[in-house]
Design a protein around this motif. Structure first.
Motif, PDB file in Angstrom:
ATOM      1  N   GLU A 216       3.408   2.720   2.651  1.00 38.74           N
ATOM      2  CA  GLU A 216       2.779   2.798   3.964  1.00 38.74           C
ATOM      3  C   GLU A 216       2.903   1.484   4.729  1.00 38.74           C
ATOM      4  OE1 GLU A 216       0.395   5.273   5.445  1.00 38.74           O
ATOM      5  OE2 GLU A 216       1.503   6.664   4.173  1.00 38.74           O
ATOM      6  N   ARG A 217       2.639   0.360   4.035  1.00 36.73           N
ATOM      7  CA  ARG A 217       2.655  -0.915   4.752  1.00 36.73           C
ATOM      8  C   ARG A 217       2.763  -2.079   3.763  1.00 36.73           C
ATOM      9  NH1 ARG A 217      -2.407   1.266   5.059  1.00 36.73           N
ATOM     10  NH2 ARG A 217      -4.124   0.074   4.138  1.00 36.73           N
TER      11      ARG A 217
ATOM     12  N   ARG B  69       0.936   5.633  -0.561  1.00 32.64           N
ATOM     13  CA  ARG B  69       0.164   6.875  -0.556  1.00 32.64           C
ATOM     14  C   ARG B  69       0.781   7.825  -1.577  1.00 32.64           C
ATOM     15  NH1 ARG B  69      -3.788   8.162   2.507  1.00 32.64           N
ATOM     16  NH2 ARG B  69      -3.244   6.522   4.002  1.00 32.64           N
TER      17      ARG B  69
ATOM     18  N   ARG C 141       5.432  -1.730   8.544  1.00 30.29           N
ATOM     19  CA  ARG C 141       4.809  -0.412   8.446  1.00 30.29           C
ATOM     20  C   ARG C 141       5.905   0.641   8.360  1.00 30.29           C
ATOM     21  NH1 ARG C 141      -0.417   0.760   9.141  1.00 30.29           N
ATOM     22  NH2 ARG C 141      -1.829  -0.964   9.654  1.00 30.29           N
ATOM     23  N   ARG C 142       5.556   1.777   7.766  1.00 27.65           N
ATOM     24  CA  ARG C 142       6.532   2.846   7.619  1.00 27.65           C
ATOM     25  C   ARG C 142       7.138   3.181   8.982  1.00 27.65           C
ATOM     26  NH1 ARG C 142       5.481   8.599   6.447  1.00 27.65           N
ATOM     27  NH2 ARG C 142       3.292   8.022   6.189  1.00 27.65           N
TER      28      ARG C 142
ATOM     29  N   GLN D 200       9.525   0.088  -3.580  1.00 24.80           N
ATOM     30  CA  GLN D 200       9.524   1.387  -2.904  1.00 24.80           C
ATOM     31  C   GLN D 200      10.233   2.434  -3.763  1.00 24.80           C
ATOM     32  OE1 GLN D 200      11.182   1.226   1.039  1.00 24.80           O
ATOM     33  NE2 GLN D 200      11.429   3.435   1.178  1.00 24.80           N
TER      34      GLN D 200
ATOM     35  N   THR E 203       0.852  -1.189   0.000  1.00 23.72           N
ATOM     36  CA  THR E 203       0.000   0.000   0.000  1.00 23.72           C
ATOM     37  C   THR E 203       0.891   1.244   0.000  1.00 23.72           C
ATOM     38  OG1 THR E 203      -1.752  -1.142   1.212  1.00 23.72           O
ATOM     39  CG2 THR E 203      -1.823   1.263   1.183  1.00 23.72           C
TER      40      THR E 203
ATOM     41  N   THR F 191      -4.590   6.174  -1.618  1.00 22.05           N
ATOM     42  CA  THR F 191      -3.699   5.015  -1.557  1.00 22.05           C
ATOM     43  C   THR F 191      -3.802   4.175  -2.823  1.00 22.05           C
ATOM     44  OG1 THR F 191      -5.385   3.718  -0.379  1.00 22.05           O
ATOM     45  CG2 THR F 191      -3.733   4.856   0.954  1.00 22.05           C
TER      46      THR F 191
END
Length: 328
Positions: free
Chosen positions: A144-145, A17, A164-165, A127, A15, A104
């Protein structure tokens, strides 16, 4: 095959953003795969050669191992020009063309066999790809995760967070699936299976796509078993993983079928060929009836590995629903 056997296999959900409004093609599988591949090669390549061919590090580099698996020079089955890669990109549903600023973007990645060993590198490559921007407008985003799906809960997907971030590392988790060749003795025999194709299915015969009227259960099962067999051999060191595959293909030929399928064309840009390409496949429902017990492990597994050509783009994704015999 023993009554039950495990395979190294997992589905991850990423996920992101986005920082600006993001415009996506009607089907984003090709876009996401292209960005992923370019990023993975950039961070993996030590020699900076223009192509992988002839590279002295070819056998140890994670990029070809994951994204461009080299075919063996010799094989008992046949001469291979290519073999399936051990990943599947599962983009947002067809028709998802817009993500608002601050919204997202979520998509899945299925990893198989030794590709699972490279999960941290693969996640870093994704990423970096999104950070550098997607689409013609190069819209960037931040991860984000990362979540992993419970392999025993496909009908109602159950996801567990593994990063998670702000986390320093991906949490340990199970990345194995149990494939049971023998159904439970207490279960009623399965005599109907409905496959709902969520992305275009591209089965081919002599290099040409098979249209809906020419599809057969035999062709479906043959292509599915071939894909599973090759993935298991080349990416998990499990040769002859389905020893009774020829018998299962003959069994599939005796099944009845009915379908509500239609042809769906979509376009993608090929960086390798430097041109827009139109690809097509079938969408809709395909119901198989008859003695499905011997085929159920492989039809279930196909929900994770997909079936048909261009599976790494996410094509050939289906949801499986089964019904027992009314006479059981």
């Amino acid at each position: 095959m023993p009554p039950a056997q495990t395979l190294p296999l997992a589905r991850y959900r990423y996920t992101f953003r986005v920082r600006e409004p993001l415009r996506l093609p009607n089907y984003a599988g090709s876009l996401l795969r292209g960005q992923f591949g370019a990023s993975l090669r950039h961070i993996s390549c030590m020699t900076q050669q223009p192509t992988c061919e002839g590279c002295p590090l070819l056998s140890t580099c994670p990029y070809p191992a994951v994204f461009a698996a080299p075919a063996p020079e010799r094989h008992d089955m046949q001469r291979f020009s290519h073999i399936p890669n051990p990943y599947v990109i599962e983009p947002p549903p067809i028709g998802t063309t817009q993500v608002e600023r601050g919204g997202t973007l979520a998509f899945n990645l299925v990893l198989f066999g030794r590709a699972l060993d490279h999960l941290p590198l693969i996640s870093f490559a994704l990423q970096r790809a999104i950070e550098q921007g997607l689409g013609a407008s190069r819209v960037s985003g931040i991860i984000e995760r990362i979540e992993v799906q419970n392999a025993s809960a496909f009908s109602e997907p159950d996801w567990s967070g593994i990063w998670r971030r702000g986390d320093s590392a991906i949490a340990p988790h199970q990345a194995l699936m149990t494939v049971a060749a023998t159904p439970s003795s207490s279960a009623a025999p399965i005599t109907q299976a409905k496959l709902t194709f969520k992305t275009p299915l591209r089965l081919q015969h002599q290099g040409q796509p098979v249209r809906p009227h020419a599809l057969s259960p035999r062709k479906l099962i043959a292509d599915l078993l071939r894909r599973i067999t090759l993935l298991a051999e080349f990416h998990a060191d499990r040769p002859n993983f389905i020893p009774n595959a020829p018998e299962l293909v003959r069994h599939a030929a005796r099944l009845d079928q009915r379908h509500d399928l239609h042809w769906h064309d979509w376009s993608r840009y090929s960086c390798r060929q430097q041109q827009e390409m139109t690809l097509g496949g079938v969408l809709g429902t395909w119901t198989l009836t008859g003695d499905l017990e011997p085929l159920m492990p492989w039809l279930s597994l196909g929900q994770w590995l997909h079936v048909g050509k261009n599976a790494t783009l996410g094509l050939g994704a289906y949801h499986l629903e089964t019904s027992p015999s009314t006479n059981a």
